[in-house]
Design a protein around this motif. Sequence first.
Motif, PDB file in Angstrom:
ATOM      1  N   ARG A 177       0.835  -1.209   0.000  1.00 56.99           N
ATOM      2  CA  ARG A 177       0.000   0.000   0.000  1.00 56.99           C
ATOM      3  C   ARG A 177       0.866   1.255   0.000  1.00 56.99           C
ATOM      4  NH1 ARG A 177      -3.057   3.356  -1.839  1.00 56.99           N
ATOM      5  NH2 ARG A 177      -4.283   4.697  -0.448  1.00 56.99           N
ATOM      6  N   LYS A 178       1.991   1.204   0.701  1.00 63.17           N
ATOM      7  CA  LYS A 178       2.871   2.365   0.795  1.00 63.17           C
ATOM      8  C   LYS A 178       3.471   2.709  -0.570  1.00 63.17           C
ATOM      9  CE  LYS A 178       2.934   3.715   4.157  1.00 63.17           C
ATOM     10  NZ  LYS A 178       2.059   4.728   4.794  1.00 63.17           N
ATOM     11  N   GLU A 220       0.922   4.695  -2.325  1.00 64.55           N
ATOM     12  CA  GLU A 220       0.797   6.039  -1.739  1.00 64.55           C
ATOM     13  C   GLU A 220       1.925   6.956  -2.189  1.00 64.55           C
ATOM     14  OE1 GLU A 220       0.594   5.906   2.488  1.00 64.55           O
ATOM     15  OE2 GLU A 220      -1.150   4.587   2.522  1.00 64.55           O
ATOM     16  N   ASP A 258      -3.846   4.634   6.394  1.00 69.53           N
ATOM     17  CA  ASP A 258      -4.704   3.463   6.231  1.00 69.53           C
ATOM     18  C   ASP A 258      -4.663   2.484   7.402  1.00 69.53           C
ATOM     19  OD1 ASP A 258      -5.312   4.564   3.827  1.00 69.53           O
ATOM     20  OD2 ASP A 258      -4.501   2.951   2.583  1.00 69.53           O
TER      21      ASP A 258
END
Length: 266
Positions: A10-11, A14, A94
């Motif tokens: 997820r990072k 982002e 998140d």
Amino acid sequence: MNILEKIVARKKEEVEAAKEKVSLKQLQYYRHYHDKVPSFRESILSAGSNGIIAEFKRQSPSKGAIHAGATVDDIIPGYAKAGVSGISILTDTDFFGGHNNDLTRGRDLCQLPIIRKEFIIDPYQVYEAKAIGASAILLIGAILNRQQALELASLANSLEMEVLFEIHDEAELELLNSYIQLVGINNRNLKTFEVDLEQSIRLAAQLPGDMVPIAESGIGSAEAYFHLRSAGFKGFLMGEYFMKEKNPAAACQTFCEKIKEKTSTL
């Protein structure tokens, strides 16, 4: 895919989105980018320091909501008043409910050194940390290789920030480099989530002498604090212990007073 792998995946998304939204050049125009920030190492090693790094976080993947709706304005000034040596602020949204604005606001509210607690995998995030007012960045050994650790730590130093490098086992000692000032040893096993202070003490004994050992996770009493301090730890990162309380700042104040009182009798 475990939770750490999910966070890193997820990072990556982002960071790419952030790069498209705000360029490195634009980050240099943020109002804190050129600020001289206080040193974490100096604060922790200064005479009379309790070494406590009080953390601001609203939630975590393992615990869920810890203090939903908490605001930096309500807590950070109280942490500073309690006499801690530094502040840690989660900026991951998140999984931890944080935001970059939390750290920027924290910088406005206190003069203490502040660590950006984040899953840093890209140089962009280091520049971003400088722009939002961080004194230091967290690098996590479990998600980096040796070259990444070297490049990210070196960049942080060039931007006049220090590095807290988190390790969990002996293998990650190999990732340490000369650009790291503080080494955080996580007392919690990432696989079992059990707390083992003795494992941390064994790891601390293997650190280079110029690196400041910081105990992380599972410090739930004054007894644990003094046990770790007697083993050579200089810093103590405490988040959930304070944040789970209705008034985290008051809980921090009580703990710091207890530490000060007991220290005076040693």
